[in-house]
Design an enzyme around this catalytic site. Structure first.
Site, mmCIF file in Angstrom:
data_model
loop_
_atom_site.group_PDB
_atom_site.id
_atom_site.type_symbol
_atom_site.label_atom_id
_atom_site.label_comp_id
_atom_site.label_asym_id
_atom_site.label_seq_id
_atom_site.Cartn_x
_atom_site.Cartn_y
_atom_site.Cartn_z
ATOM 1 N N ASP A 207 -5.006 -17.287 -0.286
ATOM 2 C CA ASP A 207 -5.031 -17.615 1.140
ATOM 3 C C ASP A 207 -5.518 -19.033 1.374
ATOM 4 O O ASP A 207 -5.367 -19.575 2.473
ATOM 5 C CB ASP A 207 -5.953 -16.646 1.887
ATOM 6 C CG ASP A 207 -5.255 -15.345 2.243
ATOM 7 O OD1 ASP A 207 -4.034 -15.252 2.057
ATOM 8 O OD2 ASP A 207 -5.948 -14.414 2.698
ATOM 9 N N ASP B 143 1.093 -7.042 1.741
ATOM 10 C CA ASP B 143 -0.309 -7.450 1.692
ATOM 11 C C ASP B 143 -1.233 -6.256 1.435
ATOM 12 O O ASP B 143 -0.861 -5.083 1.618
ATOM 13 C CB ASP B 143 -0.690 -8.131 3.017
ATOM 14 C CG ASP B 143 -1.664 -9.277 2.808
ATOM 15 O OD1 ASP B 143 -2.379 -9.288 1.778
ATOM 16 O OD2 ASP B 143 -1.721 -10.175 3.675
#
Length: 749
Positions: free
Chosen positions: A548, A478
């Site tokens: 997301d 990430d």
């Protein structure tokens, strides 16, 4: 194939799909002459016309030739300062403060295949798969040497371009702009297509008329970004998904990018793409070379789907590498939306058992397993196990998954650091930081300075040590904030403009070393979802967490936009809980599932809390996905309807297996409408002469009252010829519910 007409200075790159033509005029200037449908040969049927253009000056060598000006020539790599007032492809500042140089053609070279670009991801090809043209330019005063690289893949409409710039003078200089490519079109009758967005709203398609003057699509965030994807297309006005001419551009780069179009006074169009020149500067010492990132250029005469097919094939066969290039991706469950930071061994063990019971294949432990990480205020950089949560360490949770037949994956964010961390206390100078000013924070975190080799070495060792400490099959990598205060404590003042570029090059070095050392690990890129969804990252990591935002209806546009360049097998797509955690929408499990089928399928919710009925439905969905997975992941993908066109209320995707024997069609309607026409969904890319049996059908749930004996359009078992499915189409049942989703599976007889 590259054909050369030496007498007329013509270079013709061509195959069965495309032609691209350059010409050297007056032994000095490299001009763009043609790009489009394949030509047998280029004989200049539309020669450049000599016209006296007022206020378009002449180069010094031709002072009295008023019909010859750089201001109107279609140049392949234009400079500024000698009478071309349009945007330049490169800019330098010489030691004496001047910015004017002058590049002339020097010589060419043709090589088989495609060489690697040092330190950069790029399209790769064997000798038999491509040819590369090298055009060498030199500054008239010996200050610069420039190499233009053109590679044409043998059986594809894919052309790649990049540039090498060398300081061949006697003094250092500063490169302040270095585009990967430039080219000129003879008109401006185009629409301009770009992909815009934000966090949780990535890659929506914007299609606007190409305007006179300058328009830019770009990122100044230190990353390719959620906000503007490193992609541009110019489409003819009549071009749609399956018809018309489209020219597509995508940069293989994970940092700041820019695509600029300029329609100038005479109606021609210049396109320039590469690293964003905003605050870019590269100090070139004597003899030093700067290599630009590579750009992929695609021509299609079959509309946007035709363009996407070329990009998809290139990404799958010439960008993605390693074990998972052609391997089916596992069905996963990620604990993030199930537990967030609140988990222990018992919760993860229960999640693993439920995953095994449902037929899932990979358990992923997300943020919170390391340091003292109980929220997002601490511990980034401290890549050792939080034993308060995981008493038996990573070996324990990994063994829990593996003993149930699951693979095990782990979340990292290695480019970031928390102020509250052992790493920061030991190395506060390792962050990007401007002297005398306080740092900006985002998600309570700072950014490590990956332009420093010692920082890159730390990341490689820290992540590598974790991957060696337990059986870890998957990594989610990430990147949850963009760069600010991009100043490096170790670079001298004249090189500070290199920091953001060197950060990306440092990241690539880290990824190359880790993926080479752990080839068995499936790496997935993530940046708050899709904030770094680019071909540069896919070179190291074969899939990316698309967004997301896991709401199925939002995902229709996110995944449709992403598919303009990237194939579904590169997109992470998960089923999450309703009401959705990002937008609060309630959708059926079938709608969430069918949307997630169009990617690397998985679950992002607490599966241990599902009802018995939901678990049975999930088992059926998982079994169906496993059956269809080769087609959904490895087949050809087509957009039949998109949420960017028409009423923007319908989306339809089609997948065709590699052998053409299986076809999967997914259809979504966002909002139900009264008195609406019945949709006849026309399929594409079928064998018109072959028969197809409808072998599976999943309709949306009907909700309205039936007063007249309405019947379902379940035609399972019926057989249709391909021509009828393409030209007459499949009838979609009356839709009486919002957020409806349907699936048809057809088998070629």
């Amino acid at each position: 194939m590259i054909t050369i007409d030496k007498e007329n200075g013509i270079f013709h790159l061509h195959n069965a799909q495309v032609s691209y033509v350059l010409q050297v005029v007056r032994d000095r200037y490299v001009l763009h002459r043609y790009w489009g449908r394949p030509l047998k040969t280029f004989r200049d049927s539309s020669p450049m016309q000599a016209i006296d253009r007022a206020f378009s000056p002449q180069p010094a060598a031709y002072p009295n030739e008023r019909t010859f000006s750089l201001d109107v020539l279609p140049q392949e790599y234009p400079a500024y300062g000698h009478g071309d007032y349009r945007l330049p492809a490169y800019e330098v500042r010489l030691a004496n403060g001047t910015t004017v140089t002058e590049l002339f053609y020097d010589h060419y070279e043709i090589t088989a295949g495609k060489q690697k670009l040092k330190g950069l991801p790029a399209v790769y090809a064997e000798e038999k798969e491509a040819e590369t043209l090298h055009i060498y330019l030199k500054d008239s005063q010996g200050k610069l040497a420039v190499e233009l690289l053109y590679t044409l893949l043998q059986d594809s409409a894919m052309l790649t371009r990049s540039t090498r710039i060398t300081n061949c003078g006697s003094e250092a200089l500063d490169l302040t702009n270095a585009a990967s490519f430039a080219l000129d079109f003879s008109d401006h009758d185009f629409d301009r297509l770009s992909l815009y967005g934000g966090h949780a709203a990535e890659r929506s398609l914007e299609r606007v008329p190409l305007m006179r003057g300058v328009q830019e699509t770009g990122s100044r965030r230190g990353a390719s970004s959620h906000q503007q994807s490193p992609f541009l297309a110019l489409a003819r006005k009549d071009a749609g998904e399956s018809n018309g001419e489209v020219y597509g551009f995508s940069l293989i780069w994970s940092g700041e990018a820019s695509f600029v179009t300029e329609v100038e006074q005479f109606g021609t169009t210049r396109v320039i793409g590469g690293i964003n020149p905003f605050e870019f500067k590269w100090h070139l010492g004597v003899g030093e070379t700067f290599q630009t990132p590579e750009a992929m250029l695609v021509y299609s005469d079959k509309g946007l789907n035709g363009m996407s097919q070329v990009f998809h094939q290139t990404v799958r066969e010439h960008i993605v590498r390693g074990k998972y290039q052609h391997e089916l991706r596992p069905i996963l469950v990620n604990n993030w939306e199930a537990t967030y930071f609140d988990f222990d061994e018992e919760k993860i063990d229960n999640l693993a058992q439920s995953a095994a019971d449902l037929g899932l294949e990979l358990l992923v432990l997300d943020d919170g397993w390391f340091g003292k990480r109980n929220d997002d205020n601490s511990s980034l950089g401290d890549w050792f196990v939080n034993t308060d949560k995981l008493k038996q360490g990573l070996k324990g949770v990994s063994a829990s998954a593996h003993k149930r037949g699951l693979k095990f994956g782990l979340w990292f964010e290695p480019e970031m650091i928390s102020e509250d961390s052992e790493l920061f206390r030991a190395h506060p100078d390792w962050i990007l930081h401007v002297p005398d000013y306080k740092n900006s924070f985002s998600r309570h975190q700072l950014v490590l300075d990956l332009s420093r080799p010692e920082v890159c070495d730390y990341v490689v060792k820290a992540v590598g040590d974790v991957l060696e400490s337990a059986e870890i099959d998957y990594v989610k990598w990430d990147f949850n904030r963009h760069l600010s205060e991009a100043f490096s404590a170790v670079l001298p003042a004249e090189q500070q403009g290199e920091t953001k570029t060197r950060f990306v090059l440092g990241l690539y070095d880290v990824l190359e070393r880790l993926t080479a050392k752990f080839p068995q690990v499936l790496f997935e890129s993530c940046s708050g979802g899709g904030g770094r969804f680019d071909a540069g990252m896919l070179y190291y990591m074969p899939q990316t967490w698309t967004s997301d935002n896991t709401d199925a209806i939002c995902r229709l546009s996110i995944q449709s936009g992403t598919s303009l360049v990237f194939p579904p097998i590169s997109m992470g797509a998960h089923v999450s809980v309703t009401p959705n955690h990002q937008v609060g929408r309630v959708t059926s499990l079938q709608t969430r599932t069918l949307c997630a089928f169009a990617g690397d399928f998985g679950y992002e919710l607490d599966i241990t809390r599902m009802s018995a009925a939901e678990k049975e439905q999930v088992k059926k969905h998982v079994a169906l996905y496993k059956k269809l997975r080769p087609t959904l992941q490895l087949g050809k993908f087509y957009r039949l309807l998109t949420p960017f066109a028409g009423t923007k209320n319908e989306t339809a995707w089609q997948f065709v297996s590699e052998d053409g024997k299986e076809v999967v069609v997914l259809y979504f309607k966002t909002l139900a409408e009264p008195a609406t026409p019945i949709r006849q969904l026309q399929l594409t890319a079928l064998d018109a002469e072959a028969e197809y049996e409808l072998t599976d059908y999943l309709p949306a749930q009907r909700l309205s009252m039936d007063f007249g004996g309405e019947k379902s359009l379940d035609m399972k078992g019926q057989v249709f010829y391909g021509d009828e499915l393409m030209y007459n189409g499949l009838g979609v049942e009356k839709i009486d519910t919002d957020f409806a989703a349907y699936m048809w599976v057809l088998t070629k007889k």
